[in-house]
Scaffold this motif. Sequence first.
Motif, PDB file in Angstrom:
ATOM      1  N   ASP A  49     -45.672 -43.509  41.620  1.00 13.63           N
ATOM      2  CA  ASP A  49     -44.985 -44.140  40.499  1.00 13.63           C
ATOM      3  C   ASP A  49     -44.623 -43.047  39.505  1.00 13.63           C
ATOM      4  N   ALA A  50     -43.345 -42.905  39.205  1.00 13.62           N
ATOM      5  CA  ALA A  50     -42.894 -41.885  38.257  1.00 13.62           C
ATOM      6  C   ALA A  50     -42.553 -42.536  36.924  1.00 13.62           C
ATOM      7  N   ALA A  51     -42.887 -41.838  35.840  1.00 14.44           N
ATOM      8  CA  ALA A  51     -42.544 -42.289  34.492  1.00 14.44           C
ATOM      9  C   ALA A  51     -41.819 -41.143  33.794  1.00 14.44           C
ATOM     10  N   PHE A  52     -40.852 -41.490  32.970  1.00 17.68           N
ATOM     11  CA  PHE A  52     -40.034 -40.488  32.287  1.00 17.68           C
ATOM     12  C   PHE A  52     -40.164 -40.673  30.779  1.00 17.68           C
ATOM     13  N   PHE A  53     -40.365 -39.557  30.074  1.00 20.69           N
ATOM     14  CA  PHE A  53     -40.549 -39.576  28.631  1.00 20.69           C
ATOM     15  C   PHE A  53     -39.666 -38.521  27.986  1.00 20.69           C
ATOM     16  N   ASP A  54     -39.131 -38.846  26.818  1.00 22.93           N
ATOM     17  CA  ASP A  54     -38.459 -37.839  25.998  1.00 22.93           C
ATOM     18  C   ASP A  54     -39.479 -37.304  25.017  1.00 22.93           C
ATOM     19  N   VAL A  55     -39.640 -35.981  25.016  1.00 22.14           N
ATOM     20  CA  VAL A  55     -40.559 -35.315  24.102  1.00 22.14           C
ATOM     21  C   VAL A  55     -39.718 -34.588  23.063  1.00 22.14           C
ATOM     22  N   GLU A  56     -40.042 -34.776  21.786  1.00 21.98           N
ATOM     23  CA  GLU A  56     -39.296 -34.124  20.714  1.00 21.98           C
ATOM     24  C   GLU A  56     -40.172 -33.097  20.011  1.00 21.98           C
ATOM     25  N   ALA A  57     -39.629 -31.894  19.822  1.00 25.70           N
ATOM     26  CA  ALA A  57     -40.285 -30.832  19.060  1.00 25.70           C
ATOM     27  C   ALA A  57     -39.455 -30.631  17.797  1.00 25.70           C
ATOM     28  N   TRP A  58     -40.063 -30.833  16.625  1.00 31.93           N
ATOM     29  CA  TRP A  58     -39.346 -30.789  15.353  1.00 31.93           C
ATOM     30  C   TRP A  58     -39.585 -29.477  14.620  1.00 31.93           C
ATOM     31  N   GLY A  59     -38.592 -29.023  13.894  1.00 30.62           N
ATOM     32  CA  GLY A  59     -38.708 -27.816  13.070  1.00 30.62           C
ATOM     33  C   GLY A  59     -38.075 -26.617  13.759  1.00 30.62           C
ATOM     34  N   ALA A  60     -37.489 -25.728  12.965  1.00 31.32           N
ATOM     35  CA  ALA A  60     -36.735 -24.604  13.502  1.00 31.32           C
ATOM     36  C   ALA A  60     -37.577 -23.702  14.399  1.00 31.32           C
ATOM     37  N   ASN A  61     -38.772 -23.303  13.962  1.00 28.49           N
ATOM     38  CA  ASN A  61     -39.590 -22.379  14.755  1.00 28.49           C
ATOM     39  C   ASN A  61     -40.093 -23.026  16.043  1.00 28.49           C
ATOM     40  N   PHE A  62     -40.682 -24.211  15.912  1.00 32.27           N
ATOM     41  CA  PHE A  62     -41.201 -24.922  17.083  1.00 32.27           C
ATOM     42  C   PHE A  62     -40.067 -25.199  18.058  1.00 32.27           C
ATOM     43  N   CYS A  63     -38.962 -25.674  17.543  1.00 33.38           N
ATOM     44  CA  CYS A  63     -37.806 -26.011  18.365  1.00 33.38           C
ATOM     45  C   CYS A  63     -37.292 -24.797  19.136  1.00 33.38           C
ATOM     46  N   SER A  64     -37.165 -23.658  18.468  1.00 32.08           N
ATOM     47  CA  SER A  64     -36.617 -22.477  19.148  1.00 32.08           C
ATOM     48  C   SER A  64     -37.567 -21.965  20.227  1.00 32.08           C
ATOM     49  N   ARG A  65     -38.881 -22.026  19.983  1.00 35.35           N
ATOM     50  CA  ARG A  65     -39.831 -21.582  21.013  1.00 35.35           C
ATOM     51  C   ARG A  65     -39.807 -22.521  22.206  1.00 35.35           C
ATOM     52  N   VAL A  66     -39.754 -23.818  21.947  1.00 33.95           N
ATOM     53  CA  VAL A  66     -39.708 -24.781  23.043  1.00 33.95           C
ATOM     54  C   VAL A  66     -38.407 -24.620  23.823  1.00 33.95           C
ATOM     55  N   GLU A  67     -37.299 -24.458  23.131  1.00 28.61           N
ATOM     56  CA  GLU A  67     -36.008 -24.279  23.802  1.00 28.61           C
ATOM     57  C   GLU A  67     -36.040 -23.059  24.721  1.00 28.61           C
ATOM     58  N   ARG A  68     -36.672 -21.987  24.277  1.00 27.63           N
ATOM     59  CA  ARG A  68     -36.735 -20.752  25.058  1.00 27.63           C
ATOM     60  C   ARG A  68     -37.605 -20.918  26.309  1.00 27.63           C
ATOM     61  N   MET A  69     -38.700 -21.670  26.193  1.00 25.90           N
ATOM     62  CA  MET A  69     -39.663 -21.767  27.288  1.00 25.90           C
ATOM     63  C   MET A  69     -39.400 -22.934  28.248  1.00 25.90           C
ATOM     64  N   ALA A  70     -38.785 -23.998  27.772  1.00 31.51           N
ATOM     65  CA  ALA A  70     -38.626 -25.213  28.576  1.00 31.51           C
ATOM     66  C   ALA A  70     -37.434 -25.085  29.511  1.00 31.51           C
ATOM     67  N   LYS A  71     -37.721 -24.971  30.774  1.00 33.45           N
ATOM     68  CA  LYS A  71     -36.685 -24.896  31.801  1.00 33.45           C
ATOM     69  C   LYS A  71     -36.955 -25.971  32.850  1.00 33.45           C
ATOM     70  N   LYS A  72     -35.896 -26.499  33.419  1.00 33.81           N
ATOM     71  CA  LYS A  72     -36.003 -27.560  34.411  1.00 33.81           C
ATOM     72  C   LYS A  72     -37.006 -27.184  35.503  1.00 33.81           C
ATOM     73  N   GLY A  73     -37.910 -28.121  35.809  1.00 36.01           N
ATOM     74  CA  GLY A  73     -38.891 -27.929  36.865  1.00 36.01           C
ATOM     75  C   GLY A  73     -40.210 -27.329  36.404  1.00 36.01           C
ATOM     76  N   ARG A  74     -40.251 -26.742  35.219  1.00 38.71           N
ATOM     77  CA  ARG A  74     -41.474 -26.103  34.734  1.00 38.71           C
ATOM     78  C   ARG A  74     -42.500 -27.162  34.330  1.00 38.71           C
ATOM     79  N   GLY A  75     -43.753 -26.912  34.630  1.00 40.81           N
ATOM     80  CA  GLY A  75     -44.829 -27.819  34.264  1.00 40.81           C
ATOM     81  C   GLY A  75     -45.231 -27.621  32.808  1.00 40.81           C
ATOM     82  N   LEU A  76     -45.689 -28.700  32.187  1.00 39.89           N
ATOM     83  CA  LEU A  76     -46.156 -28.596  30.818  1.00 39.89           C
ATOM     84  C   LEU A  76     -47.167 -29.681  30.505  1.00 39.89           C
ATOM     85  N   ARG A  77     -47.907 -29.447  29.444  1.00 39.95           N
ATOM     86  CA  ARG A  77     -48.861 -30.415  28.897  1.00 39.95           C
ATOM     87  C   ARG A  77     -48.473 -30.618  27.442  1.00 39.95           C
TER      88      ARG A  77
END
Length: 151
Positions: A49-77
């Motif tokens: 059973d698969a579930a899909f969620f939108d995760v939001e990272a707010w703020g310029a610093n947090f957002c830019s780090r997440v944008e840099r690291m988050a790539k399709k297929g990468r695992g995260l917690r």
Amino acid sequence: MNQMNQVLIEGNIVRDPIVKETPRGTKVCVVPVATNHYYRGANGEVQKDAAFFDVEAWGANFCSRVERMAKKGRGLRVVGRLKQDRWKTADGKNSSKIYIIAEHIDFQYPKTSEKTEEDAKSMAATAAAGMMAESDYEPNNEFMDGGETVF
């Protein structure tokens, strides 16, 4: 009575993140995440059973780090809280969406064969900036070889 709203999910990034900006200029990075749940069905076969969620990272610093690291297929917690938006559609029906506001994100290191020079530079910069954090929870096997923490 105090109320609690906290969620912890582990999964894989479905597609590269989308960066938006609010009318007031606050950056938000939206990362779609898929999680899988396996169980035995009535016939004894393993079901997925698969579930899909939108995760939001707010703020310029947090957002830019997440944008840099988050790539399709990468695992995260993700550790965060649930947020629900409600609205009425054009035909007057009630509608809603629940998503996760991230407070802390751990990224799984890419497999050795998939690591890029950019990953190595990013991980080194994050470690040098002191953004690597000790976790309060035990990692599962997917995260045993380490990962990068962004918060």
